[in-house]
Design an enzyme around this catalytic site. Structure first.
Site, short mmCIF file in Angstrom:
data_model
loop_
_atom_site.label_atom_id
_atom_site.label_comp_id
_atom_site.label_asym_id
_atom_site.label_seq_id
_atom_site.Cartn_x
_atom_site.Cartn_y
_atom_site.Cartn_z
N HIS A 45 0.82 -1.22 0.00
CA HIS A 45 0.00 0.00 0.00
C HIS A 45 0.85 1.27 0.00
CE1 HIS A 45 -3.53 -2.40 0.45
NE2 HIS A 45 -3.25 -2.79 1.67
N HIS A 51 -6.25 -7.30 -0.01
CA HIS A 51 -6.41 -5.88 -0.34
C HIS A 51 -5.65 -5.58 -1.63
CE1 HIS A 51 -6.68 -6.11 4.14
NE2 HIS A 51 -7.77 -5.40 3.91
N ASP A 109 -2.70 -10.74 -1.86
CA ASP A 109 -3.22 -10.18 -0.61
C ASP A 109 -4.69 -9.82 -0.85
OD1 ASP A 109 -1.95 -8.57 2.05
OD2 ASP A 109 -3.77 -7.67 1.23
#
Lengths: 339, 339
Positions: free
Chosen positions: A158, A195, A193
């Site tokens: 991220h 996300h 993942d």
């Protein structure tokens, strides 16, 4: 398998994040790494410490102003009147303002995308070590290893070139990919993942040498919310070199494996010299912040299929927050990968 | 002077904001409006209630998706598991992502720039009333009044076309300015709140009909951090129609009045048919979140100089958080304006 790990992550243990306007205990805890290390030890893998690679490979991915912020933010924050324990953004430019302030409170908003990447005293040291873990594992591939697992903490996918967010500070897999381009002109990153790997996507969005493919929960009502949509396919030179495969909330093994086949076909078509995998276990059915229903056995099946690409492969640890299941899920994956 | 006011603001009383990662009592409280109303009553001004102007003039400034968000956010938020009392953003697109999520948690980040604009159950109703106060006062100018004071709460100048932030939801002065363009093709907005009017600037940044001039604390280490710099001068058609006059922390009456003369010259040169003033009292020397040292007497002097422009003038209330001083500071301003 060669595994790179370090205890330096323990210097990064912020206790809370801000979610929906209130402090809650942090999900991304040091015991995650302990559980993953147990799987490595039980599996009899070849455990090695990271080797410092210096700032060069990190500066190849991250903005120098952002790195200076990460390095100094905590001590600057402590000079505020009544400082709180962690650096948090509370005003952000969002999409409408562009000025870069000089003060620490403004810079926190400028360089942080979420309230879930608090900067503690040891965050910079731990983040550097985490990047070095990924770089050391990548260097092993350069030296001829066919696969390596980077037990990174904090995670990285991220983190943007100039933004922390979602428990991430330095984008370990992007840094490792950049390092690998010295040998392989074409690379692929597979992000499993739960996300979307918004930071990684952004970093390579206009590049045609690094394909980014991500399977993740539909971001329309799930973190990271603002990226991860199917219509994000790359731009400029990177056109058609980004593939997002969002999955509906509650999707299980069958749906995940169908999407994985689409992902693997895209990767084969790109003809990469090596593969990097953003390996999260937060798609697991019991994950406290997950939204999918992937079983322990399925992580092994995912690994078998990825392994069948027969590419030099770097596994980079990302999320996974059901600590009691992390050992068995990583074991399932590593066992599947080697078979 | 004609003054428009309403008690509808009382439906908006969120108790806390998030600052530096922790909840603190909200500065923008209902007693502010009570104190300002006392000054109006003591001064014997002509007090009137707002007249509903409907959504049309608001939609002329604000994005329809944003308005729908503001209207529905609180009730949608209450449907989350374990809902918190107020809608807060905790993940934002910042400058690197553009996707518009459908869920309320993502939309909170998409449509809110700061952790200091919590949405409570009555925020939408109060915001509409605050916009109607500004519109009603503007309508009075259209009907021939030479000056009017809109006692708005919540304030508006940090609200963008599609972003809440900094205690603001609807940009009252921008909505009023748009309403006034039906009579005057050239307008000027003077913002003397201690915080830069980033929302107002953004709304008119590419327009040449509405000049925006702001005096405020230097944003390099002061809210709103990401806008308010001297090099932001407008773009496209709006080139040279935006003037920021940031003042160093601790600047007092003398420095403020020097900058005000620069502002007033810019306004005169624009030859506006009417003037709108974003009137904040948070530049006051005792303001708890201010950064300047303006005295009570200076607010009267500012008013005298603004009044000397001899333009139809709409005063729109913005910030000011030292509640005990608000009555005397508004009295000083209104007395100065009429003399």
């Amino acid at each position: 398998m060669l595994v790179v790990q370090s205890d330096a992550h323990r210097s990064h243990q912020p206790r809370e994040i801000i979610s929906r306007g209130q402090a809650i205990p942090h999900w991304e805890v040091a015991s995650r790494a302990d559980a993953l290390l147990s799987a490595v030890k039980t599996g009899g893998h070849d455990l090695r410490p990271p080797v410092a690679h210096g700032l060069g490979p990190i500066e190849a991915i991250h903005d120098t102003g952002y790195l200076e912020f990460l390095k100094t933010a905590w001590s600057r924050w402590q000079e505020l009147p009544d400082p709180t324990p962690y650096v948090h953004p509370y005003a952000q430019p969002n999409r409408r303002m562009t000025g870069l302030p000089t003060g620490i409170q403004g810079q926190a908003g400028y360089y942080m995308a979420t309230n879930s990447a608090p900067i503690a005293e040891g965050t910079w040291i731990a983040s550097l070590a985490s990047a070095d873990i990924a770089l050391t594992a990548a260097s092993a591939l350069l030296s001829g290893e066919t696969a390596a697992y980077a037990l990174c903490r904090p995670p990285g996918h991220h983190a943007f070139s100039d933004l922390a967010g979602g428990f991430c500070y330095l984008n370990n897999i992007a840094i490792a990919a950049s390092h690998l381009t010295q040998r392989w002109p074409q690379l692929a990153i597979l992000d499993i993942d739960v996300h979307h790997g918004n930071g990684t996507q952004s970093i390579f969005y206009e590049r045609n040498d690094v394909l980014f493919v991500s399977l993740h929960g539909d971001p329309s009502d799930y973190f990271p919310f603002f990226a991860g949509y199917a219509d994000e396919t790359g731009s400029g030179l990177g056109a058609n070199k980004n593939l997002n495969l969002p999955l509906p909330k509650g999707a299980g093994d069958a749906e995940f494996l169908v999407a994985l086949e689409v992902a693997l076909k895209k990767i084969r078509d790109h003809k990469p010299g090596a593969l990097l995998v953003s390996l999260g276990f937060d798609g697991f059915e019991k994950d406290p912040i997950g939204c999918l229903k992937i079983t322990n056995a399925c992580f092994g099946e995912i690994a078998r299929r990825v392994s069948a690409l027969e590419l030099p492969t770097l596994l980079v640890q990302e999320g996974g927050y059901d600590v009691p299941s992390l050992e068995s899920n990583l074991s399932s994956f590593l066992d599947g990968f080697n078979n």
